[in-house]
Scaffold this motif. Structure first.
Motif, PDB file in Angstrom:
ATOM      1  N   PRO A  48       0.819  -1.219   0.000  1.00 20.56           N
ATOM      2  CA  PRO A  48       0.000   0.000   0.000  1.00 20.56           C
ATOM      3  C   PRO A  48       0.854   1.272   0.000  1.00 20.56           C
ATOM      4  CG  PRO A  48      -0.857  -1.570   1.598  1.00 20.56           C
ATOM      5  CD  PRO A  48       0.459  -2.106   1.129  1.00 20.56           C
ATOM      6  N   ALA A  49       1.959   1.230   0.730  1.00 19.74           N
ATOM      7  CA  ALA A  49       2.842   2.401   0.761  1.00 19.74           C
ATOM      8  C   ALA A  49       3.506   2.631  -0.595  1.00 19.74           C
ATOM      9  CB  ALA A  49       3.906   2.225   1.844  1.00 19.74           C
ATOM     10  N   LEU A  50       3.872   1.558  -1.292  1.00 21.68           N
ATOM     11  CA  LEU A  50       4.444   1.694  -2.624  1.00 21.68           C
ATOM     12  C   LEU A  50       3.454   2.314  -3.595  1.00 21.68           C
ATOM     13  CD1 LEU A  50       6.434  -1.655  -2.959  1.00 21.68           C
ATOM     14  CD2 LEU A  50       7.389   0.641  -3.213  1.00 21.68           C
ATOM     15  N   ARG A  51       2.194   1.894  -3.508  1.00 22.82           N
ATOM     16  CA  ARG A  51       1.177   2.479  -4.387  1.00 22.82           C
ATOM     17  C   ARG A  51       0.985   3.965  -4.076  1.00 22.82           C
ATOM     18  NH1 ARG A  51      -1.172  -2.688  -3.458  1.00 22.82           N
ATOM     19  NH2 ARG A  51      -2.486  -1.887  -1.756  1.00 22.82           N
ATOM     20  N   ALA A  52       1.001   4.311  -2.788  1.00 23.74           N
ATOM     21  CA  ALA A  52       0.875   5.723  -2.404  1.00 23.74           C
ATOM     22  C   ALA A  52       2.081   6.525  -2.884  1.00 23.74           C
ATOM     23  CB  ALA A  52       0.726   5.842  -0.886  1.00 23.74           C
ATOM     24  N   LEU A  53       3.273   5.941  -2.788  1.00 19.97           N
ATOM     25  CA  LEU A  53       4.476   6.616  -3.245  1.00 19.97           C
ATOM     26  C   LEU A  53       4.426   6.854  -4.752  1.00 19.97           C
ATOM     27  CD1 LEU A  53       7.262   7.681  -2.327  1.00 19.97           C
ATOM     28  CD2 LEU A  53       8.190   5.399  -2.791  1.00 19.97           C
ATOM     29  N   ALA A  54       3.921   5.887  -5.490  1.00 22.90           N
ATOM     30  CA  ALA A  54       3.784   6.044  -6.939  1.00 22.90           C
ATOM     31  C   ALA A  54       2.818   7.174  -7.274  1.00 22.90           C
ATOM     32  CB  ALA A  54       3.306   4.732  -7.564  1.00 22.90           C
TER      33      ALA A  54
ATOM     34  N   GLY B 170       6.085   1.314 -11.956  1.00 24.63           N
ATOM     35  CA  GLY B 170       6.305   2.104 -13.162  1.00 24.63           C
ATOM     36  C   GLY B 170       6.343   3.599 -12.923  1.00 24.63           C
ATOM     37  N   ALA B 171       5.410   4.115 -12.125  1.00 23.97           N
ATOM     38  CA  ALA B 171       5.355   5.559 -11.897  1.00 23.97           C
ATOM     39  C   ALA B 171       6.614   6.052 -11.191  1.00 23.97           C
ATOM     40  CB  ALA B 171       4.115   5.919 -11.078  1.00 23.97           C
ATOM     41  N   GLN B 172       7.117   5.244 -10.259  1.00 23.21           N
ATOM     42  CA  GLN B 172       8.337   5.626  -9.545  1.00 23.21           C
ATOM     43  C   GLN B 172       9.549   5.530 -10.460  1.00 23.21           C
ATOM     44  OE1 GLN B 172       8.867   3.743  -5.709  1.00 23.21           O
ATOM     45  NE2 GLN B 172      11.101   3.914  -5.829  1.00 23.21           N
ATOM     46  N   ALA B 173       9.640   4.470 -11.238  1.00 20.20           N
ATOM     47  CA  ALA B 173      10.770   4.305 -12.156  1.00 20.20           C
ATOM     48  C   ALA B 173      10.793   5.421 -13.192  1.00 20.20           C
ATOM     49  CB  ALA B 173      10.683   2.945 -12.852  1.00 20.20           C
ATOM     50  N   ASN B 174       9.627   5.806 -13.691  1.00 20.83           N
ATOM     51  CA  ASN B 174       9.558   6.884 -14.680  1.00 20.83           C
ATOM     52  C   ASN B 174       9.946   8.226 -14.059  1.00 20.83           C
ATOM     53  OD1 ASN B 174       8.743   5.170 -16.749  1.00 20.83           O
ATOM     54  ND2 ASN B 174       6.565   5.451 -16.305  1.00 20.83           N
TER      55      ASN B 174
END
Length: 579
Positions: free
Chosen positions: A201-207, A251-255
């Motif tokens: 959930p934290a990863l999705r929020a970070l993205a 993907g959003a974080q990598a981009n």
């Protein structure tokens, strides 16, 4: 300050305290999923000072050889935030000897005893995220020699702080504070056994925050280069933690990382340090290189502006110009009136700088550092190109208002180098004048030619200038073009006042000349930087004159006169150069 804003702030603090106390019900985790590795870079010199009991946080020095860190009365909120954020743990780990480890252990378990049950100002989401990351990064360093009781207390506190983050990260201010809270939550969820369910959930929020806060060109709303580096570093650390577990980066974080890397490279001077604009400093030494290396993003040639900055580079000389409007809205509370200001670095030696952020030296220095005269640009009649308004309700800092609305830019290839043209309308409302500026950096990096023009762009502007001229008793509108020098530069005005020679510690000699318009002087200035007790004295070149016509033009040059000593002294060092 309105009652509603006061109540909102009080409610946020109340909820933080509530969840901090509720966190005490969490069970201790049993250990780490894998052996954590330190990802943060500390300062050996600062670590030695801490071991000696010299606490230098937020511009305040407290000598506490025989006093525990948590028994010291904090002289400011900034001091409290720095000690509760535990970034100092990087410095003690950089020393790494027995004395440093014993001090680190005493202070970590001292925090658990004093504040671990939910008391104190350290239970804010951003500070908690910062603290959790340091505890995990340096866990091996901290747990060496610890007994079973201390280990249980350490893991119990980590579990409690991680649960707190899972409930309160949304209360962190959007931007760097929220990235700190979420990065801490992600890394704790990935590292601690039994808390894996909190990571996704934290990863999705970070993205989602990456998509909201990082624009398509890799910039952030505050336009603060050092803050961009901090966000980039947090994302790089998180990606590295995922990679260690065999997981890919969302993907959003990598981009976002791919967009930010070339922007950061464009904001870096030839000595590897960041340009100092909008409250940012040079960056923690080594952090940018480490973060770029960890990101895996290959260098690529960038064109145009990067987060609103233009970069000219040639043969070890870098010039970075603030070529956009200041940050707006909530992002403007740390913004500077620096439009069209520039910095120049020759090789590994800064030459032209801005004064920097005075935040760590108190409110008066903070205000002074944000004003246009503290930047290397033109200032009209003592006015800033943007005005500091009264603090908004619920805040303690002033926003920038009446800032430039239009900042047209143009790059072009010149006969002997690269030319960049930029202008702003920040003075048009009061004086009717538009400030236009041209920079031309020669291909060999040995000369920067500049031109400052004050002009009335419209008939309405001419009428406004006429009124300003009448108000001056027909004496004209005064202007000062300032060139703030780095403290390591030794400057002297030549006999006759026609030029200024500047000697760098490398042995290079640079010379400032102008076309005879205005009066040339060398005056006192200051260099504001974090980690020091007081501002450093330095000098500034000031070219002063008066605008009497609808168009006033001033030409100047910064040229390298000598670099023989540089070749002997600096060129054979192992330090890298950056372009």
């Amino acid at each position: 300050m309105s009652n509603s804003d006061t109540m909102a702030n009080r409610w946020t603090r109340f909820q933080n305290r509530l969840y901090a106390r509720l966190s005490q019900r969490r069970k201790a985790v049993t250990g780490f999923v894998g052996e954590p590795e330190p990802r943060t870079v500390g300062s050996f010199a600062r670590g030695r000072q801490l071991v000696a009991g010299n606490l230098l946080f937020a511009g305040y020095l407290v000598e506490a050889q025989d006093t525990g860190l948590w028994d010291v009365v904090a002289p400011s909120t900034g001091f409290d935030n720095e000690r509760h954020g535990f970034a100092w743990l990087d410095d003690l780990a950089a020393v790494g000897d027995m004395r440093a480890r014993e001090k680190a252990q005493r202070w970590v378990w001292g925090w658990i005893d004093a504040h671990g049950r939910g008391q104190g100002p350290g239970w804010a989401p951003d500070l908690t995220g910062r603290r959790v990351m340091r505890w995990i990064n340096h866990a091996i360093f901290l747990l060496r020699g610890a007994d079973e009781k201390q280990s249980r207390a350490f893991f119990r506190s980590l579990a409690q702080q991680t649960w707190f983050l899972s409930k309160r990260w949304q209360a962190a201010t959007p931007g760097l504070p929220r990235f700190e809270a979420l990065a801490g939550l992600v890394q704790a969820g990935l590292a601690l056994e039994g808390l894996e369910q909190l990571a996704d959930p934290a990863l999705r929020a970070l993205a989602r925050e990456c998509e909201k806060q990082i624009d398509q060109h890799g910039g952030i709303p505050t336009r603060n280069p050092e803050e961009l580096l901090e966000v980039f570093t947090l994302l790089a650390w998180t990606s590295a933690a995922l990679s260690d577990l065999g997981r890919g980066t969302p993907g959003a974080q990598a981009n976002a990382i791919k967009r930010m890397a070339p922007t950061l490279r464009s904001l870096r001077h030839s000595d590897g340090a960041l340009a100092r604009f909008h409250g940012g400093g040079r960056g923690v030494e080594g952090r940018l290189d480490q973060a770029l290396a960890n990101s895996g993003v290959r260098p690529q040639h960038a064109t145009g502006l990067a987060m609103g900055y233009a970069r000219l580079y040639a043969a070890r000389t870098s010039v970075i110009v603030d070529a956009n409007v200041p940050p707006k809205g909530a992002a403007s509370y740390n913004a500077h009136a620096s439009t069209l200001a520039f910095e120049l670095t020759s090789g590994r030696r800064p030459l032209i700088v801005n004064c920097g952020s005075g935040e760590s030296f108190g409110s008066e220095w903070r205000r002074a550092g944000r004003a246009t005269p503290s930047h290397s640009t033109l200032c009209l009649d003592g006015f800033s190109s943007a005005r500091l308004a009264a603090p908004a309700p619920g805040t303690e800092f002033e926003a920038l208002v009446d800032a430039p609305q239009e900042v047209p830019v143009e790059f072009e290839e010149a006969f002997e180098g690269t030319r960049f043209m930029v202008g702003h309308d920040g003075y048009a409302k009061v004086f009717g004048l538009t400030h236009a500026r041209t920079f031309e950096l020669r291909f060999d990096g040995r000369e920067l030619t500049g031109e400052d023009i004050l002009l009335t762009a419209t008939e309405k502007a001419k009428r406004q200038f006429d009124r300003a001229l009448d108000a001056s008793g027909l004496n004209g509108v005064g202007f000062d073009i300032r060139f703030h020098l780095h403290p390591d530069v030794d400057a002297a005005i030549d006999l006759g006042g026609a030029a200024v020679s500047m000697a760098l510690k490398s042995g290079e000699i640079w010379v400032f000349r102008h076309d005879g318009v205005g009066k040339l002087t060398v005056e006192p200035s200051v260099y504001l930087e974090k980690g020091r007790l007081k501002p450093r004295a330095t000098k500034q070149i000031v070219l002063s004159g008066r605008a009497m016509e609808y168009a006033t033009r001033v030409r100047w040059t910064l040229s390298k006169a000598q670099d023989t000593a540089y070749a002997v002294r600096d060129l054979h060092r192992d330090e890298p150069e950056f372009d």
